[in-house]
Design an enzyme around this catalytic site. Structure first.
Site, PDB file in Angstrom:
ATOM      1  N   ASP A  66       0.603  -1.227  -0.058  1.00 15.48           N
ATOM      2  CA  ASP A  66       0.033  -0.127  -0.032  1.00 15.48           C
ATOM      3  C   ASP A  66       0.797   1.253  -0.051  1.00 15.48           C
ATOM      4  OD1 ASP A  66      -2.353   1.440   0.167  1.00 15.48           O
ATOM      5  OD2 ASP A  66      -2.657   1.467   2.445  1.00 15.48           O
ATOM      6  N   GLY A  67       0.489   2.229  -0.877  1.00 15.98           N
ATOM      7  CA  GLY A  67       0.930   3.689  -0.705  1.00 15.98           C
ATOM      8  C   GLY A  67       1.671   4.203  -1.786  1.00 15.98           C
ATOM      9  N   ASN A  68       1.421   3.644  -2.904  1.00 20.66           N
ATOM     10  CA  ASN A  68       1.813   3.983  -4.307  1.00 20.66           C
ATOM     11  C   ASN A  68       1.494   5.411  -4.706  1.00 20.66           C
ATOM     12  OD1 ASN A  68       3.253   1.472  -4.546  1.00 20.66           O
ATOM     13  ND2 ASN A  68       2.012   0.582  -6.107  1.00 20.66           N
ATOM     14  N   SER A  96      -6.783  -6.138  -6.063  1.00 21.02           N
ATOM     15  CA  SER A  96      -7.688  -6.896  -5.180  1.00 21.02           C
ATOM     16  C   SER A  96      -9.074  -6.832  -6.125  1.00 21.02           C
ATOM     17  CB  SER A  96      -8.004  -5.853  -4.012  1.00 21.02           C
ATOM     18  OG  SER A  96      -8.716  -4.706  -4.278  1.00 21.02           O
ATOM     19  N   ASN A 151     -10.252  -3.263  -6.690  1.00 22.51           N
ATOM     20  CA  ASN A 151      -9.554  -2.609  -7.429  1.00 22.51           C
ATOM     21  C   ASN A 151     -10.193  -2.170  -8.647  1.00 22.51           C
ATOM     22  OD1 ASN A 151      -6.198  -3.539  -6.406  1.00 22.51           O
ATOM     23  ND2 ASN A 151      -7.582  -1.827  -5.580  1.00 22.51           N
ATOM     24  N   TRP A 152     -11.359  -2.864  -9.323  1.00 20.22           N
ATOM     25  CA  TRP A 152     -11.993  -2.582 -10.550  1.00 20.22           C
ATOM     26  C   TRP A 152     -12.685  -1.170 -10.444  1.00 20.22           C
ATOM     27  CZ3 TRP A 152     -10.694  -5.110 -14.648  1.00 20.22           C
ATOM     28  CH2 TRP A 152     -10.206  -6.378 -14.428  1.00 20.22           C
ATOM     29  N   ARG A 194       1.537  -4.765   6.355  1.00 17.07           N
ATOM     30  CA  ARG A 194       1.043  -3.810   5.323  1.00 17.07           C
ATOM     31  C   ARG A 194       1.889  -2.663   5.509  1.00 17.07           C
ATOM     32  NH1 ARG A 194      -5.333  -2.646   4.271  1.00 17.07           N
ATOM     33  NH2 ARG A 194      -4.784  -0.709   2.933  1.00 17.07           N
ATOM     34  N   ARG A 210      -5.407  -2.321   8.495  1.00 20.83           N
ATOM     35  CA  ARG A 210      -6.612  -3.072   8.066  1.00 20.83           C
ATOM     36  C   ARG A 210      -6.101  -4.201   7.237  1.00 20.83           C
ATOM     37  NH1 ARG A 210      -7.725   1.898   6.506  1.00 20.83           N
ATOM     38  NH2 ARG A 210      -7.666   2.124   3.876  1.00 20.83           N
ATOM     39  N   LEU A 211      -6.972  -5.172   7.173  1.00 26.83           N
ATOM     40  CA  LEU A 211      -6.598  -6.290   6.190  1.00 26.83           C
ATOM     41  C   LEU A 211      -7.251  -6.208   4.681  1.00 26.83           C
ATOM     42  CD1 LEU A 211      -6.826  -9.634   8.417  1.00 26.83           C
ATOM     43  CD2 LEU A 211      -4.939  -7.888   7.981  1.00 26.83           C
ATOM     44  N   SER A 212      -8.260  -5.194   4.626  1.00 26.43           N
ATOM     45  CA  SER A 212      -8.672  -5.090   3.142  1.00 26.43           C
ATOM     46  C   SER A 212      -9.103  -6.320   2.354  1.00 26.43           C
ATOM     47  CB  SER A 212      -7.701  -4.133   2.555  1.00 26.43           C
ATOM     48  OG  SER A 212      -7.553  -2.847   3.049  1.00 26.43           O
TER      49      SER A 212
END
Length: 244
Positions: free
Chosen positions: A29-31, A74, A77-78, A192, A198-200
């Site tokens: 995460d974080g891009n 994920s 992500n769509w 993460r 969170r686990l998302s």
């Protein structure tokens, strides 16, 4: 904890024998925030994230981690803009073209979890070819989660169990056997990046007794020292599995 702090302290020594997690999973995460901080388009953050994937997968092999599972795309992500999804697919194509020979050479077994067949036909073909080409390897496993959602995985596993077994025979082992990670070692450490906690919808079943580690480092800045720092933190924890 951050990769900057780890670098300032110098390269960490290899973890002591017995403290290395067999299976590590990472929510990368974080891009987007990495790019925003540099006044760059989000694509630049995703591109830098691919470089982080290369660093971390190589370091995982050097440390001796048996399986590394990366949350790349994920099922949610769509919902992102079509242009960003297209950019991510382009980066996936590029990664397979540029890194597959190395995975074959380094005896890495590539696995894909998730419903990646929803992707464009050429991407599906590339993924199938990559998995096939590494299928005969017997070294460390690199599992990529593509169009993956843990709730959907669990629902599908439950349906398959119900089709095969009477209700009183459906237990934890039966469900485990239907999960897409059934050929991977048990999950030991889930990391993460970016400070979110969170686990998302990622590996919900598998994370039941995994150690969780949330770090502030944005994914493109996560490097070899950061991975070693995470492994060292894992080695310092006591895992009781509900016992004393």
């Amino acid at each position: 904890m951050s990769s900057t702090a780890a670098q300032a302290a110098g390269a960490l020594a290899a973890p002591a024998t017995g403290t290395i997690p067999r299976h590590v999973a990472i929510i990368m995460d974080g891009n987007g925030r990495w790019a925003k901080k540099r006044f760059l388009p989000r694509f630049a953050g995703h591109k830098a994230g691919v470089e982080a994937v290369r660093r971390v997968t190589r370091e995982a092999r050097a440390i001796g981690i048996e399986a590394l599972t990366l949350y790349a795309f994920s099922s949610e992500n769509w919902r992102r803009p079509e242009e960003e999804v297209s950019d991510l697919m382009g980066l996936l194509r590029h990664f397979i073209r540029s890194d597959l020979d190395e995975l074959v050479r380094e005896n890495v077994r590539l696995r894909v979890i998730g419903d990646y067949r929803r992707f464009a036909p050429d991407v599906v073909e590339m993924i199938d070819d990559a998995v096939a080409r590494t299928g005969g390897n017997d070294g460390p496993i690199l599992a990529i989660a593509l169009n993956y959602g843990a709730q959907a995985e669990l629902a599908a596993a439950a349906r398959r169990c119900a089709a095969k077994l009477p209700p009183d025979r459906i237990d934890e082992a039966a469900i485990e056997a239907e999960l897409q990670t059934r050929d991977l070692p048990p999950l030991d450490l889930l990391i993460r990046t970016s400070g979110e906690q969170r686990l998302s919808n990622f590996l919900l079943w598998q994370a039941a007794y995994a150690e969780l580690l949330f770090v502030d480092t944005l994914w493109p800045d996560f490097d070899e020292a950061a991975l070693r720092e995470a492994v060292a933190a894992f080695g310092g924890r006591q895992r009781r599995y509900g016992g004393l």
